[in-house]
Structures are given as structure tokens and as C-alpha cells.
Design a protein around this motif. Sequence first.
Motif, PDB file in Angstrom:
ATOM      1  N   UNK A  53       0.838  -1.206   0.000  1.00 48.51           N
ATOM      2  CA  UNK A  53       0.000   0.000   0.000  1.00 48.51           C
ATOM      3  C   UNK A  53       0.873   1.256   0.000  1.00 48.51           C
ATOM      4  N   UNK A 113     -21.659  13.977  -7.911  1.00 50.01           N
ATOM      5  CA  UNK A 113     -22.747  13.299  -7.201  1.00 50.01           C
ATOM      6  C   UNK A 113     -24.108  13.676  -7.763  1.00 50.01           C
ATOM      7  N   UNK A 337     -12.469   0.611   9.057  1.00 49.50           N
ATOM      8  CA  UNK A 337     -11.259   1.320   8.634  1.00 49.50           C
ATOM      9  C   UNK A 337     -10.887   0.837   7.245  1.00 49.50           C
ATOM     10  N   UNK A 338     -11.168   1.625   6.258  1.00 52.39           N
ATOM     11  CA  UNK A 338     -11.014   1.130   4.897  1.00 52.39           C
ATOM     12  C   UNK A 338     -10.602   2.260   3.954  1.00 52.39           C
ATOM     13  N   UNK A 339      -9.309   2.578   3.993  1.00 54.89           N
ATOM     14  CA  UNK A 339      -8.813   3.634   3.094  1.00 54.89           C
ATOM     15  C   UNK A 339      -8.394   3.006   1.766  1.00 54.89           C
ATOM     16  N   UNK A 340      -9.264   2.237   1.174  1.00 51.07           N
ATOM     17  CA  UNK A 340      -8.882   1.522  -0.049  1.00 51.07           C
ATOM     18  C   UNK A 340      -8.608   2.480  -1.207  1.00 51.07           C
ATOM     19  N   UNK A 346      -4.290  10.188  -5.348  1.00 52.23           N
ATOM     20  CA  UNK A 346      -3.648  11.378  -5.904  1.00 52.23           C
ATOM     21  C   UNK A 346      -4.450  12.011  -7.024  1.00 52.23           C
ATOM     22  N   UNK A 349      -7.102  10.231  -9.353  1.00 55.08           N
ATOM     23  CA  UNK A 349      -8.231   9.500  -8.767  1.00 55.08           C
ATOM     24  C   UNK A 349      -9.323   9.363  -9.839  1.00 55.08           C
ATOM     25  N   UNK A 353     -15.574   7.716 -10.379  1.00 54.74           N
ATOM     26  CA  UNK A 353     -15.794   6.846  -9.206  1.00 54.74           C
ATOM     27  C   UNK A 353     -17.221   6.940  -8.670  1.00 54.74           C
TER      28      UNK A 353
ATOM     29  N   UNK B  11      -8.646  14.738  -3.064  1.00 49.30           N
ATOM     30  CA  UNK B  11      -8.669  14.590  -4.523  1.00 49.30           C
ATOM     31  C   UNK B  11     -10.040  14.120  -4.999  1.00 49.30           C
ATOM     32  N   UNK B  13     -12.342  11.675  -3.693  1.00 48.49           N
ATOM     33  CA  UNK B  13     -12.861  10.296  -3.615  1.00 48.49           C
ATOM     34  C   UNK B  13     -14.321  10.289  -3.152  1.00 48.49           C
ATOM     35  N   UNK B  14     -14.689  11.316  -2.376  1.00 44.69           N
ATOM     36  CA  UNK B  14     -16.066  11.462  -1.882  1.00 44.69           C
ATOM     37  C   UNK B  14     -16.490  10.338  -0.941  1.00 44.69           C
ATOM     38  N   UNK B  15     -15.512   9.680  -0.341  1.00 48.70           N
ATOM     39  CA  UNK B  15     -15.854   8.634   0.632  1.00 48.70           C
ATOM     40  C   UNK B  15     -16.557   9.255   1.842  1.00 48.70           C
ATOM     41  N   UNK B  52     -13.210   9.929   8.749  1.00 49.44           N
ATOM     42  CA  UNK B  52     -11.761  10.112   8.913  1.00 49.44           C
ATOM     43  C   UNK B  52     -11.023   8.816   8.566  1.00 49.44           C
ATOM     44  N   UNK B  53     -11.550   7.689   9.021  1.00 52.78           N
ATOM     45  CA  UNK B  53     -10.865   6.397   8.872  1.00 52.78           C
ATOM     46  C   UNK B  53     -11.006   5.803   7.479  1.00 52.78           C
ATOM     47  N   UNK B  54     -11.772   6.454   6.631  1.00 52.01           N
ATOM     48  CA  UNK B  54     -11.970   5.901   5.288  1.00 52.01           C
ATOM     49  C   UNK B  54     -11.431   6.800   4.186  1.00 52.01           C
ATOM     50  N   UNK B  55     -10.858   7.932   4.552  1.00 47.62           N
ATOM     51  CA  UNK B  55     -10.340   8.826   3.510  1.00 47.62           C
ATOM     52  C   UNK B  55      -8.999   8.306   2.998  1.00 47.62           C
ATOM     53  N   UNK B  56      -8.929   7.935   1.717  1.00 47.68           N
ATOM     54  CA  UNK B  56      -7.679   7.376   1.183  1.00 47.68           C
ATOM     55  C   UNK B  56      -6.542   8.401   1.136  1.00 47.68           C
ATOM     56  N   UNK B  57      -6.873   9.680   1.203  1.00 43.48           N
ATOM     57  CA  UNK B  57      -5.828  10.709   1.110  1.00 43.48           C
ATOM     58  C   UNK B  57      -5.470  11.293   2.476  1.00 43.48           C
ATOM     59  N   UNK B  58      -5.987  10.747   3.538  1.00 38.61           N
ATOM     60  CA  UNK B  58      -5.766  11.294   4.886  1.00 38.61           C
ATOM     61  C   UNK B  58      -6.075  12.798   4.903  1.00 38.61           C
TER      62      UNK B  58
END
Lengths: 400, 65
Positions: A53, A113, A337-340, A346, A349, A353, B11, B13-15, B52-58
Motif C-alpha cells: 500500500x 454526485x 477502517x477502509x482507506x482503499x 492522488x 483519482x 468513481x 482529490x 474520492x467522496x468517501x 476520517x478512517x476511510x479517507x484514502x488521502x488522509x
Amino acid sequence: MPDVRPVEHWDSDFDVLSPAYVNDPFSIWDDLRTACPVAHTDRRGSTWLPTTYKDVVALAHDIDHFSSLDITVIPFDGEEPEEPVLPYGVPPISVDPPMHTWTRRLLLPWFSHRKVDSYEAMTRDLCARLIDGFVADGRADAAADYAQQIPVRVIASILGVPESLSDTFTGWVRAVLEFADDMEVRREGTIALIEYFVSEVERRKTEPGDDLLSALLQTEMDGQPLEDAVVLGVAALTLIAGVDTTWSAIGSSLWHLATHPDDAKTLATDPEAMPLAIEELLRAYSPVTMARVVTSDLEFEGCPMHAGDKVLMNFPAANRDPDAFEHPDTIILDRAHNRHVAFGSGIHRCAGSNLARMELRVAIEEWLKRIPEFRIEEGAEVTWAGGQVRGPRRVPVVFP
Amino acid sequence: MKIRVIEEKCTGHARCYGLAPDLFSVDDYGLSSVVGDGTVPPELEDKARLAIANCPEYAIEEVTD
């Protein structure tokens, strides 16, 4: 079919088209992560394969050293025409800033959206009609009869392809994407699509409609209309990036639910489980691997990379990295916890999506509404396609 | 609890919006921002932590001051 010799050494001679990799890349990544986290091959040119990752995300963010000017995982080995139809490729995915920045801004509002919400009713209706076609049979191919029929028709509508041409259009796109390992079929499909879009671009200059192609043609940059090559490239991108990617995610998810009846039951009975479950399915079965080109000689994690080398953006492996996800090979529908990075990381993206997510959710909702219990047909074979996009080609299921 | 979106990191992702639509809004380019000044009502704190825990870009963080 390209020549695929068996692989003995995954660290120094990997091949993503090897049947072993297509069928089960997960155990290969596991081995590589401990033995050699950035693998290399000279098959189809010098190419690197990161598996963690941390590395994949770092590479995706370093756009100065890892360019998007060539993003194909499997290089096109035909003859390049002298004057290519798409000199910029398919922006914004195939270009770096500054062109990336402005072409991406043209495309994004079509996949916001708000806009994607407006495509949902049409997608739901399409899914329902597809299911009507086989639900009485008690069996279907969840990939070929369902998943592979959905995204191309949604994108066609966004591009303004008339409903009457939908089947023909789907055939061309499948020729390019589903049979991508057959150069001749791919070439014919590509030519048909290019000819169609070239003529549509001319037509819509005088007869614009309410669609992406017409909107691009009406866009001005610095007081000038966009070059046709940019319009064609952006339109082509929506097909290349928005079709087999999404159908692979839908197909893999239905395969998962067919083989994990408890998960199917959870999703069929608890609509509130859906948002997290969709992300977990995207994580575990991320379909898309992209590529980058190394711009200058450098060392990455101890690997001597040379200008012109390819680096495969192994987002699917990143999403199975135990350092980033607890029990990565277990599908936990309510994983919190899923920052997939199924849609990348970057500035590149995935622009579509929101659309992909909506299609995946609606496709599963509609399927489970009508077919809550289903399993793989006994004795039938599930087959997978791989390379740039991994997903099931055939998922024969029964629902007695 | 108060949260913020780090603009340079987002960026699109809209998570966050997908998991906590009451706390975030996204523009036509996908970029996220917090609703209001980022103050999270107590009943939405779990959703904020999920975002917070799902943002791929922190790109989302809790503001502590």
C-alpha cells in the motif's frame, strides 16, 4: 493470444497475463510482499510491480518521476499509425499537468454526485430489464448476461448514443475490452468506434444534444473551441475507463455473493449495510491496475529504475496489504477502517468513481431484490480475465 | 468534536460524503468541505470518525484546540 510462458520467478520475471496471476494474484502478492515487494520483469519491456500500500500510494503521488503519458499495462504491439487519431491519448488519464488539470475539470462535472444521481433511475430500470430476461430460467451468467451489459449502456446514454444503437455499440466496446488479448478483434472494434465518434463529432457540431460529446464541442479554451482530438480522446476515455472496470466490480461482487450466501443474506435484508459493503467489495476485488512511465533514472525502495521503464500501479495488491488492512483476505462487509485505493490515489483519482459506485450498488440491489438466493452452478466453470482490468468473464449461477 | 478537510490533500474520492452526507458537501469537481464550521453534533461523532478512517488521502482530521 500473447505468448505467455510459465512464470518460475515472480520477483524477477513476473507476467500479469499468466493464468496463475489472473486466477489468483493474491497469494503471489503475499509472497512478494515479504520476499521482494517491488518485483521486476523484462517481459513486454522493463516493468516494475509494487505490492504494498505504502509504495503504490507513494508512486501515485510522485507525478514528476512517474508520468501518465503511457498508462497501458499491456503494451499495444500493433503498428502505430503515422498520424494517430488521438495524439493526446485519452485525457485526462493519459496526460500530466497542465493538460491533465484542465481536461479533468471538463470531465468531472459529468460525474459529480448530483449528475450521477440523475443517472440512477435509468440504471435501475436497465438492471431490472436485464433480470426480466433470465429470471424465469432459474439460471444465468451473472457476468456475461448481467454485469457486462450494464456500464456500457449507461455510458452510451451519457455520451448520447441512441438507444437503437445500444447493442451494436455494446458489441464494439466488448470487442475492444472483453477480447483485448485478441489483437485482430480489438483492432476491428477500435476502428468501428473511432469511425463512429469521428462522424458523431461532425454531426453534433451542427446538431448538438444534451450529452457529454455535445458539451465538449461547445466548450472553449482561451476563446478557441477544443481540438477534435481532445473531444475524441475524452469521449474515448469514458468508454475505456468506465466499462470493463465497472462490469468487473459488479461481476466480482456477484461472484462473491454467490459463494458467500451469508453475505448475500445480509445485503438482501439490511439496506443500511450497503454503503460500507460496497467499499469492502471494491477493496477486496479492485479490478484496475494502471501504469506509469519512469521519467528519469532513479532509485525507488532500492530498485534501480530507468527512464522509460513501466511501473504498474498495483492498486489491487495495495488493498490486500496486511500492513494497511486487518485480515485483508477476509471480506468484512462492515469494515470500518477502509482507506482503499480501488479508484487510485492522488491527482488521477478515477474521475468516474461516483458513477461506478452507483452502478455497483444499484446492480447489486436490483439483483438481490429479485434473486436473493443464488449459487454457482454445479460443474460450471467460473473464468477470470486479467491484465489491466481483472474480473470474471463467466459466473454461471442458479437460483432454483 | 470538530473536523476539517485539508483542501490540498482532497482529490475527490467522496468517501466522506458517501458515509456522512450530513457532515460534508462535495462540489461539482468532487472536492469536499465540511458543512458549517465543522462542528459535529454528538449523535454524528461516530460517522465523523468513520469518514476520517476511510479517507484514502488522509485529508480529514479532527481539530483539537
